[in-house]
Every structure is written in C-alpha cells, then in structure tokens.
Design an enzyme around this catalytic site. Sequence first.
Site, PDB file in Angstrom:
ATOM      1  N   LYS A  36      12.535   0.988  -6.144  1.00 38.88           N
ATOM      2  CA  LYS A  36      11.567   0.821  -5.055  1.00 38.88           C
ATOM      3  C   LYS A  36      12.112  -0.145  -4.000  1.00 38.88           C
ATOM      4  O   LYS A  36      12.048   0.123  -2.796  1.00 38.88           O
ATOM      5  CB  LYS A  36      10.271   0.254  -5.664  1.00 38.88           C
ATOM      6  N   LYS A 211     -15.819  -6.979  -5.935  1.00 40.56           N
ATOM      7  CA  LYS A 211     -14.919  -5.819  -5.944  1.00 40.56           C
ATOM      8  C   LYS A 211     -15.400  -4.760  -6.949  1.00 40.56           C
ATOM      9  O   LYS A 211     -15.504  -3.574  -6.624  1.00 40.56           O
ATOM     10  CB  LYS A 211     -13.500  -6.289  -6.297  1.00 40.56           C
ATOM     11  N   CYS A 267      -8.357   3.685  -8.732  1.00 40.58           N
ATOM     12  CA  CYS A 267      -9.349   2.599  -8.736  1.00 40.58           C
ATOM     13  C   CYS A 267     -10.666   2.964  -9.422  1.00 40.58           C
ATOM     14  O   CYS A 267     -11.027   2.321 -10.411  1.00 40.58           O
ATOM     15  CB  CYS A 267      -9.621   2.134  -7.316  1.00 40.58           C
ATOM     16  N   LYS A 330      -6.881  12.719  -3.532  1.00 40.77           N
ATOM     17  CA  LYS A 330      -7.575  12.964  -2.265  1.00 40.77           C
ATOM     18  C   LYS A 330      -6.526  13.228  -1.204  1.00 40.77           C
ATOM     19  O   LYS A 330      -5.329  13.103  -1.486  1.00 40.77           O
ATOM     20  CB  LYS A 330      -8.481  11.797  -1.885  1.00 40.77           C
TER      21      LYS A 330
END
Length: 443
Positions: A36, A211, A267, A330
């Site tokens: 990465k 959160k 999430c 999504k």
Amino acid sequence: MVTITVIGTGYVGLVSGACLAEFGNHVTCVDTDAAKIEALTGGRIPIFEPGLEDVVQRNVRSRRLSFTTSLPGAMKGSDVVFIAVGTPPADDGSADLGFVEQAVREAGSLIEGYTVFVNKSTVPVGTAGKVRRWVREALDKRGLDIPFDVVSNPEFLREGNAVYDFTHPDRVVIGSGSAQAREIMKEVYRALYLNETPYIETSCETAEMIKYASNAFLSVKISFINEIANLCEKVGANVQDVAKAMGRDGRIGSKFLHAGPGYGGSCFPKDTRAIAATGRQYGLPLSIIETAIRANERQQALMVDKIEGGMGGPGALEGKTIAVLGLAYKQNTNDMRESPAIAICEGLAARRARLRVWDPQAMEEAAWRLKGISGGLCFAKDEYDTLEGSHALVLVTEWNQFRNLDLNRIRRTLLGPWFFDLRNIYKREEVEKAGLSYFGVGL
Ligand code: NAD
C-alpha cells in the site's frame, strides 16, 4: 500548522491524512502494508475513492503529506497521533481492538514530548481509557513520564463521498477531558472550525457512543424500510411511494428509506454487532438494534428466495446462469466488505445456479472475496458481457452506469425474461415494455 502521524492508511486513514494536510497540517501516513505504501509513494491510490487522488497529489507536491512504513520515522516531531486502523468484529460480535492496541503501544514507546493520541477508528465506549493505559504502560517500560492526552474523534465519512464528507462534515465530534488537547484539536481542524462547522466537544465516552448510536440508528432505519417493503409486496402496496410520503415528514426525513437487499459495508454490520455486544456486556440488551441485525441478515437471504421464486420456485435455479451486476456494497467504492452481493452470490450458488458477475470497480476484490464459490462462477468484462449465456439479470449495486441500461438489448441477450432490480432503479412499466419480467423490492 500541527504535525500529525496517521497510523493506518486505509479508507479512513488515507482520506483523513490527505484532508488534514489539505487543511494545512503536516501529515505522515503510516501503514504496515508495504504494498500500500509503495503504491502511494509511487503516486498510485490503492482504493477507489472519487476525488482522493487530486487531494493526495496536491498535498504530496506541497510536501505536507508523505507515506512510510516506518513508525519511528513518522513519529519524530509529531504533536498528534491519529489511530485509524481497522476494528474488525471478534467472534462474539464485539470490536476487536488488537490493531488499535498494537498501534498505540508502538506509538507510546516512541513519543518524545507531549502528544495527543486521537482515536479515529470506531471503538467501543471505554476505549479511550484503555488507550491511556496502553500509552502509560509503554512509558513505564521506558521509565519515562512524558505527558500525553487521549481524544476520541469518531469519523462519519461515507465511502464514495469521503473527501467531500471529511471536508464538509455535518459535525466534528471531539471527546476529551483535557483543555490542552481540545485546543490542539481546534488547530488540527482550524479550517473547519473557522468555517462554523458544528463542533461538538464532549467526554471521550460520549464521543465514542455518538458514533455507534449514529450508525446503529441508520441501520435500524434501513432494516425498518426493508421490512415495510416486504410487507408492501404481500399487500400490494408500493414501498417507493410509501417512503417518499414518509420522508416528506420532517420528523422522519427521506434519507436511508430506500428499500433494497440489506445494508453491508465495513461499518454498519460490524458497528451494530459491536454496540449490541456492549449492551449485552452491561446487561442491557439493545433489542431494537439486535432485531435490525437479524432483519438485515434475513433481507439478504430473502433476495435469493425472491430470485428463485420469480424464476419458478424451488429448484428453478438449478443449472441456470444468473448475471449479477454490482458487487461493491454500494456505488462509488471498490469496497466489498460484507457486501450483500456476497451473501446473494453464495445463496444463488448454494441453490446450484451458475453466476456471471461484474462490477465497475470491485473486480479485484471479487476475485478473492468470491473465491469460496467453487465452479460455475465467471467474471464478466462489462455489464452487457454478464448477460451472455445468462437466464436472468440481478442488479445488486446502484452504480450510476447501471441506471440507464439498454433494456431491449438485455431482452435480446438474456436466455430468460427475468430482471431483478434489487435497488428499485427502474420503473416496472419500462422494463415490461421491453418484454422482461420485472421484480423490485417492495413494489
Ligand atoms: P482499512 O482496513 O481500510 O484500513 C486500516 C489500515 O490499517 C490497513 O491498511 C492496515 O494495514 C493498517 N494497519 C493495521 N494495523 C496497523 C499498525 N499497527 N500500524 C500501521 N498500520 C496498521 O479500514 P478503514 O475502513 O479505514 O477503517 C478504519 C477504522 O475507521 C475502523 O475502525 C472503521 O470502523 C472506522 N470507520 C470506517 C469508515 C469507512 O467508511 N470505511 C467510516 C468511519 C469510520
């Protein structure tokens, strides 16, 4: 200008690091994943996130942003350390804090002067206290008493919109018991603070709870409309119209009232399970959230039943090929973590369907995430290539490029008439006019 180290350069760490640099801070992003960091230092962005490349390149050029695998190098002169590593679910659903603990202990062993540790990762209530203990233990090992503070600063960005969300947040939440740390965080977020972004200062515990409560609420809202959608199908109502009219009520709001195949992503599934685990831990089961989790699992399974039922009932999938469009959880992301597409593909394959799948950005992810599906899985080249030799089309993700497909071409290419629109993108009449049989969710 604040000097910042961001530990963890994933979806949140990379976006946060790049945007914090854009705000004028000096940021070093660290990751243990050498590939990465190599990609980033070579100017390549390892994830698909619209607009991110520009921000990264601009800030690398102006020397406010850099990337490294070396935490000691990054930490030199750092005032603030953001923890943005993953918090995956443990077997019992609670958040696994292993990556957070490792990052904090390592950073704690390197600080040279007053440092603010900021929890950007989504972590259960009480984690700030643990972070404090881990840093203290790291300092004790060195026989040092360097001052430090812990801040809880949860992140609310949406993948696919992350740069905009980070730079135009609905609110910034800063949990801390220290006035000094709060002042430094105002500097970190100076660009937003001056902009009159709602800036909420509170305790660490409250920030941590904000959160989870936010994500759990949105998950409940999705599961709610999905259950209403299922009932709409039975009673002959139209969930799109129901949701539109409900959303007009200012107390309800129109967002997150789109019926579909169930929520996924990195999430909602894990955060709902984690807060439910916290509830059980305190002897206060969060029954609404627990039910929303079950409803979501059922919704994904129901999509497989819907497809099988639409194609003729039990056994109808055997030997048929299904074209699956959209694999990311999504649109506008390559992220497939807990994507409904995975459960749907697995469910179809378990009923002996063959699959031809495609996604505009998630094919690399799909290559390993769908590898459990043995035999009968084919990766197509584009949306129309999925149709070749397929009997039915299942639209799982609402990518913009799937919103205006050539319905006549679909009918000409598919071996069967079945069009399953799990995002309710199309109008029944236009699909039926092309000679296809239309199946939405709650319509
Ligand atoms: P991610 O998996 O994309 O990134 C985490 C990164 O941390 C990985 O690159 C990993 O290699 C790195 N890492 C792990 N341990 C490390 C260490 N000791 N030192 C350096 N790097 C290390 O995860 P993400 O999606 O960015 O999520 C991070 C956190 O943010 C999670 O707690 C998540 O719940 C939360 N969050 C995510 C989103 C989202 O949309 N993805 C939104 C809000 C909050």
